[in-house]
Structure formats: structure tokens, C-alpha cells
Motif scaffolding. Structure first.
Motif, PDB file in Angstrom:
ATOM      1  N   LYS A   1       0.569  -1.082   0.275  1.00 24.90           N
ATOM      2  CA  LYS A   1       0.009  -0.361  -0.494  1.00 24.90           C
ATOM      3  C   LYS A   1       0.864   1.714   0.095  1.00 24.90           C
ATOM      4  CE  LYS A   1      -4.134  -0.789   1.898  1.00 24.90           C
ATOM      5  NZ  LYS A   1      -5.337  -1.262   3.720  1.00 24.90           N
ATOM      6  N   VAL A   2       1.763   1.616   0.946  1.00 20.92           N
ATOM      7  CA  VAL A   2       2.728   2.389   1.042  1.00 20.92           C
ATOM      8  C   VAL A   2       3.659   2.927  -0.320  1.00 20.92           C
ATOM      9  CG1 VAL A   2       5.102   3.605   1.884  1.00 20.92           C
ATOM     10  CG2 VAL A   2       3.375   2.244   3.303  1.00 20.92           C
ATOM     11  N   ASP A   3       4.225   1.626  -1.215  1.00 18.69           N
ATOM     12  CA  ASP A   3       4.813   1.944  -2.869  1.00 18.69           C
ATOM     13  C   ASP A   3       3.472   2.017  -3.439  1.00 18.69           C
ATOM     14  OD1 ASP A   3       6.924   0.654  -1.592  1.00 18.69           O
ATOM     15  OD2 ASP A   3       6.400  -1.443  -2.590  1.00 18.69           O
ATOM     16  N   GLU A   4       1.852   1.870  -3.885  1.00 17.99           N
ATOM     17  CA  GLU A   4       1.215   2.156  -4.582  1.00 17.99           C
ATOM     18  C   GLU A   4       0.571   4.000  -4.149  1.00 17.99           C
ATOM     19  OE1 GLU A   4      -2.035  -0.686  -3.813  1.00 17.99           O
ATOM     20  OE2 GLU A   4      -0.942  -2.131  -4.938  1.00 17.99           O
ATOM     21  N   ASN A   5       1.132   3.857  -2.986  1.00 19.65           N
ATOM     22  CA  ASN A   5       0.031   5.398  -2.490  1.00 19.65           C
ATOM     23  C   ASN A   5       0.451   6.213  -1.969  1.00 19.65           C
ATOM     24  OD1 ASN A   5      -1.908   3.512  -1.840  1.00 19.65           O
ATOM     25  ND2 ASN A   5      -2.429   3.236  -0.354  1.00 19.65           N
ATOM     26  N   PHE A   6       2.555   5.470  -2.313  1.00 13.99           N
ATOM     27  CA  PHE A   6       3.083   7.110  -1.860  1.00 13.99           C
ATOM     28  C   PHE A   6       4.055   6.846  -2.535  1.00 13.99           C
ATOM     29  CE2 PHE A   6       0.792   6.997   2.400  1.00 13.99           C
ATOM     30  CZ  PHE A   6       0.579   7.438   3.009  1.00 13.99           C
ATOM     31  N   LEU A   7       4.961   6.606  -2.850  1.00 16.90           N
ATOM     32  CA  LEU A   7       6.048   6.499  -3.614  1.00 16.90           C
ATOM     33  C   LEU A   7       5.843   7.341  -5.450  1.00 16.90           C
ATOM     34  CD1 LEU A   7       8.234   2.715  -3.356  1.00 16.90           C
ATOM     35  CD2 LEU A   7       8.849   5.508  -2.564  1.00 16.90           C
ATOM     36  N   ALA A   8       4.597   7.109  -5.798  1.00 18.30           N
ATOM     37  CA  ALA A   8       4.545   7.606  -6.852  1.00 18.30           C
ATOM     38  C   ALA A   8       4.339   9.239  -6.723  1.00 18.30           C
ATOM     39  CB  ALA A   8       3.059   7.354  -7.906  1.00 18.30           C
TER      40      ALA A   8
ATOM     41  N   ASN B   1       7.228  14.074  -3.489  1.00 19.88           N
ATOM     42  CA  ASN B   1       8.246  14.458  -2.474  1.00 19.88           C
ATOM     43  C   ASN B   1       8.148  13.333  -1.264  1.00 19.88           C
ATOM     44  OD1 ASN B   1       5.202  14.015  -1.583  1.00 19.88           O
ATOM     45  ND2 ASN B   1       5.470  14.446   0.251  1.00 19.88           N
ATOM     46  N   VAL B   2       8.210  11.883  -2.150  1.00 19.26           N
ATOM     47  CA  VAL B   2       8.940  10.572  -1.393  1.00 19.26           C
ATOM     48  C   VAL B   2       9.438  10.279  -2.073  1.00 19.26           C
ATOM     49  CG1 VAL B   2       7.365   8.397  -0.447  1.00 19.26           C
ATOM     50  CG2 VAL B   2       5.765  10.393  -0.168  1.00 19.26           C
ATOM     51  N   ILE B   3      10.344   8.982  -1.180  1.00 17.16           N
ATOM     52  CA  ILE B   3      11.773   8.416  -1.754  1.00 17.16           C
ATOM     53  C   ILE B   3      11.398   7.232  -0.835  1.00 17.16           C
ATOM     54  CG2 ILE B   3      13.030  10.438  -2.623  1.00 17.16           C
ATOM     55  CD1 ILE B   3      15.157   9.893  -0.168  1.00 17.16           C
TER      56      ILE B   3
ATOM     57  N   TYR C   1      10.977   5.100   4.576  1.00 16.56           N
ATOM     58  CA  TYR C   1      10.595   6.071   3.311  1.00 16.56           C
ATOM     59  C   TYR C   1      11.067   7.622   3.732  1.00 16.56           C
ATOM     60  CZ  TYR C   1       7.870   1.416   1.118  1.00 16.56           C
ATOM     61  OH  TYR C   1       7.599   0.235   1.463  1.00 16.56           O
ATOM     62  N   GLY C   2      11.650   8.282   3.237  1.00 19.22           N
ATOM     63  CA  GLY C   2      11.637   9.359   2.978  1.00 19.22           C
ATOM     64  C   GLY C   2      11.022  10.713   2.570  1.00 19.22           C
ATOM     65  N   ILE C   3       9.656  10.903   3.666  1.00 23.87           N
ATOM     66  CA  ILE C   3       8.536  12.744   3.264  1.00 23.87           C
ATOM     67  C   ILE C   3       9.281  13.095   3.520  1.00 23.87           C
ATOM     68  CG2 ILE C   3       6.239  12.564   3.776  1.00 23.87           C
ATOM     69  CD1 ILE C   3       5.866   9.801   4.708  1.00 23.87           C
ATOM     70  N   ARG C   4       8.750  14.501   2.803  1.00 24.90           N
ATOM     71  CA  ARG C   4       9.883  15.852   2.667  1.00 24.90           C
ATOM     72  C   ARG C   4       8.494  16.382   2.467  1.00 24.90           C
ATOM     73  NH1 ARG C   4      14.117  18.436   2.756  1.00 24.90           N
ATOM     74  NH2 ARG C   4      15.059  16.205   2.428  1.00 24.90           N
ATOM     75  N   LEU C   5       8.582  17.069   3.653  1.00 22.04           N
ATOM     76  CA  LEU C   5       7.408  18.827   3.272  1.00 22.04           C
ATOM     77  C   LEU C   5       7.855  19.746   3.403  1.00 22.04           C
ATOM     78  CD1 LEU C   5       4.197  19.425   4.138  1.00 22.04           C
ATOM     79  CD2 LEU C   5       5.287  19.406   6.749  1.00 22.04           C
ATOM     80  N   GLU C   6       8.287  20.443   2.627  1.00 24.84           N
ATOM     81  CA  GLU C   6       8.899  21.606   1.986  1.00 24.84           C
ATOM     82  C   GLU C   6      10.048  21.653   2.655  1.00 24.84           C
ATOM     83  OE1 GLU C   6       7.044  25.118   4.109  1.00 24.84           O
ATOM     84  OE2 GLU C   6       5.071  25.128   2.915  1.00 24.84           O
ATOM     85  N   THR C   7      11.450  22.282   3.878  1.00 22.64           N
ATOM     86  CA  THR C   7      12.316  21.909   3.874  1.00 22.64           C
ATOM     87  C   THR C   7      12.371  20.720   5.324  1.00 22.64           C
ATOM     88  OG1 THR C   7      12.313  23.733   5.914  1.00 22.64           O
ATOM     89  CG2 THR C   7      13.469  24.169   3.863  1.00 22.64           C
ATOM     90  N   LYS C   8      11.580  20.588   5.687  1.00 28.17           N
ATOM     91  CA  LYS C   8      11.701  19.293   6.719  1.00 28.17           C
ATOM     92  C   LYS C   8      11.678  17.909   6.203  1.00 28.17           C
ATOM     93  CE  LYS C   8       9.076  22.284   9.036  1.00 28.17           C
ATOM     94  NZ  LYS C   8       7.805  23.203  10.698  1.00 28.17           N
ATOM     95  N   GLN C   9      12.315  17.091   6.598  1.00 23.69           N
ATOM     96  CA  GLN C   9      12.612  15.525   6.539  1.00 23.69           C
ATOM     97  C   GLN C   9      12.243  14.398   7.175  1.00 23.69           C
ATOM     98  OE1 GLN C   9      13.728  14.971   3.005  1.00 23.69           O
ATOM     99  NE2 GLN C   9      12.954  12.772   3.846  1.00 23.69           N
ATOM    100  N   ALA C  10      10.988  13.350   7.357  1.00 24.85           N
ATOM    101  CA  ALA C  10      10.599  12.561   7.679  1.00 24.85           C
ATOM    102  C   ALA C  10      11.137  11.244   7.614  1.00 24.85           C
ATOM    103  CB  ALA C  10       8.869  12.856   8.123  1.00 24.85           C
TER     104      ALA C  10
END
Length: 262
Positions: free
Chosen positions: A24-31, A34-36, A42-51
């Protein structure tokens, strides 16, 4: 939580559930742009911030506000297997570029740079610690629930547990041990450092600060102690069951002989 100084940033570690549904993560987020994905993170970028989100359902957010964190957790709810009703959240403080080398003091991380890969290396240790804390609490709950067994055995010589109850207890212990040793890579250095050996030093430094290895060893000893108790009780029950069957067999033979003669 205390107010941050002008050079301090908020670091939040959230334990969300059992694990990720990676399909689900690969289907819903990797596309999303801002996600790698880097190994099991999984890296999730929010402007200059990183999760960084790990496949064992721990989220590490660098400099997110409480509102941003809440929004991100809500977005991830559908991809978490066995999500917690209330995610467990830990807080740290970090400073960037205030020192010539990385160090930790009073739960504050002093970074010598703002590189995302450095933060990912540190996130691995923080995420492992959060997952380990869950197992520690789970194991302590099992120990507390069954602490009476050894005392009752010493006082009465028997324990009021059925074979099924003992089997369920053994299954709970085995699942916890398997999760620690096999499923969540808590005993191994993450594969990320195969490709980034230059960052392993900061990971090891933070792992040592968080006492990861000593905590794992202590947890395993606790589980082993309960395992030994359950095995002893199971062996005792098997002896009793065998003795019962022997008596049943003796009685049946006696009845058969009595019928034969009378």
C-alpha cells in the motif's frame, strides 16, 4: 514540552503500530514527488523538513510541528498494520551546525551538518529504540501477568493452567522473541550502512547512548526466564497426563480381566 531556543529544533519519534503494509505504501506514496525509498525507510519531505518512515511502523520527524505530525500520522493510518489507537510519541531536541562533530548531551543531538542522510542514519537508531520500547513493555506485561506462577508452584507444587493456556502463553513468548530476532532487524546494523559506511559511526554513537544492545540482552534474558518456567510447567503437565493415561490403561486391563473371569 519546554520552549525551544532559537537554534533548537524539534525531533519526534512516533510508534504507530505493528508494521507497514509496504504494498500500500508503494502504491499510495512512492508516486508522490516528495517521497523516496532507501532500503527499509521511506523519506517524506514537507517543504524543507524531512520525515523517515520505517517498515516496522516507526515515524521519525525532523522539525515537524505538532500539527504537521498529527496530519502526517492521519495520512499514514491506512498503511499501518494493527495501528495503535494512540501512537506512542517521544521527543528530543537537536541543533544543526553548532559543533565540529556529532555528539549527544541531555537528550539533545548536536549535528555537525544538516544532511538528510545523516538524519536518516540517526533515525535508524531512534526508530529501533522506539520499537524496542514496545517489546520491553509487552514483555514486562507478560512477566507481570504470570509472576504468580513461580510463587504458586513453590507454595502448592502445582499451577492451575490447562495445556491450552500454557500453549497460548508459549505462543505469545515465541512471537515476541521471533519479532525481535528475525522480523525487525533489532539485532543487526541496518542494511542502509552497507551503502553508507561513512555514517555508521553516528548511528553507533546514538545506539550506544540509547543502550540498544544492553536493553535487547536484558529483554531476551527476561523472555528466556519465562520460557524456562513455561517449559518446566509443560513438562510437569505432560508427566501428569502420561500418569493419568497409565492409570486409565491399568483400570481398563483390570476391568477386562474381571469380565474374563466373572
Amino acid at each position: 514540552m519546554r520552549e525551544l531556543a532559537h537554534n533548537e529544533h524539534r525531533l519526534t519519534i512516533s510508534f504507530l503500530g505493528h508494521s507497514l503494509d509496504t504494498l500500500k505504501v508503494d502504491e499510495n506514496f512512492l508516486a508522490q514527488p516528495n517521497v523516496i525509498k532507501i532500503r527499509d525507510a521511506y523519506g517524506i519531505r514537507l517543504e524543507t523538513k524531512q520525515a523517515w518512515l520505517f517498515d516496522y511502523a516507526v515515524l521519525v520527524c525532523w522539525d515537524f510541528t505538532p500539527f504537521e505530525l498529527e496530519q502526517l500520522i492521519q495520512q499514514l493510518d491506512d498503511v499501518i498494520i494493527a495501528p495503535l489507537k494512540r501512537p506512542s510519541i517521544d521527543h528530543y531536541i537537536y541543533c544543526e551546525g553548532d559543533s565540529s562533530e556529532f555528539y549527544i548531551k541531555n537528550d539533545c543531538l548536536f549535528l555537525d551538518n544538516s544532511d538528510d542522510m545523516t538524519k536518516l542514519a540517526l533515525s535508524h537508531a531512534l526508530a529501533q529504540s522506539a520499537k524496542l520500547e514496545f517489546f520491553e513493555e509487552q514483555a514486562q506485561a507478560v512477566i507481570s501477568e504470570n509472576a504468580y506462577l513461580s510463587q504458586l508452584l513453590a507454595q502448592t507444587g502445582k499451577v492451575p493452567l490447562t495445556r491450552k493456556e500454557l500453549a497460548k502463553l508459549r505462543g505469545t513468548l515465541f512471537k515476541t522473541s521471533t519479532d525481535i530476532n528475525l522480523h525487525f532487524n533489532l539485532l543487526d546494523t541496518p542494511e542502509f550502512f552497507w551503502d553508507n559506511p561513512n555514517l555508521e559511526g553516528v548511528y553507533q554513537q546514538l545506539s550506544k547512548y540509547l543502550d540498544l544492545l544492553p536493553r535487547i540482552h536484558i529483554l531476551q534474558k527476561k523472555l528466556d526466564t519465562i520460557h524456562n518456567l513455561v517449559d518446566m510447567l509443560s513438562t510437569e503437565q505432560n508427566h501428569k497426563h502420561s500418569a493419568f493415561l497409565e492409570w486409565v490403561l491399568i483400570i481398563l486391563i483390570a476391568v477386562d480381566i474381571a469380565i474374563y473371569f466373572f
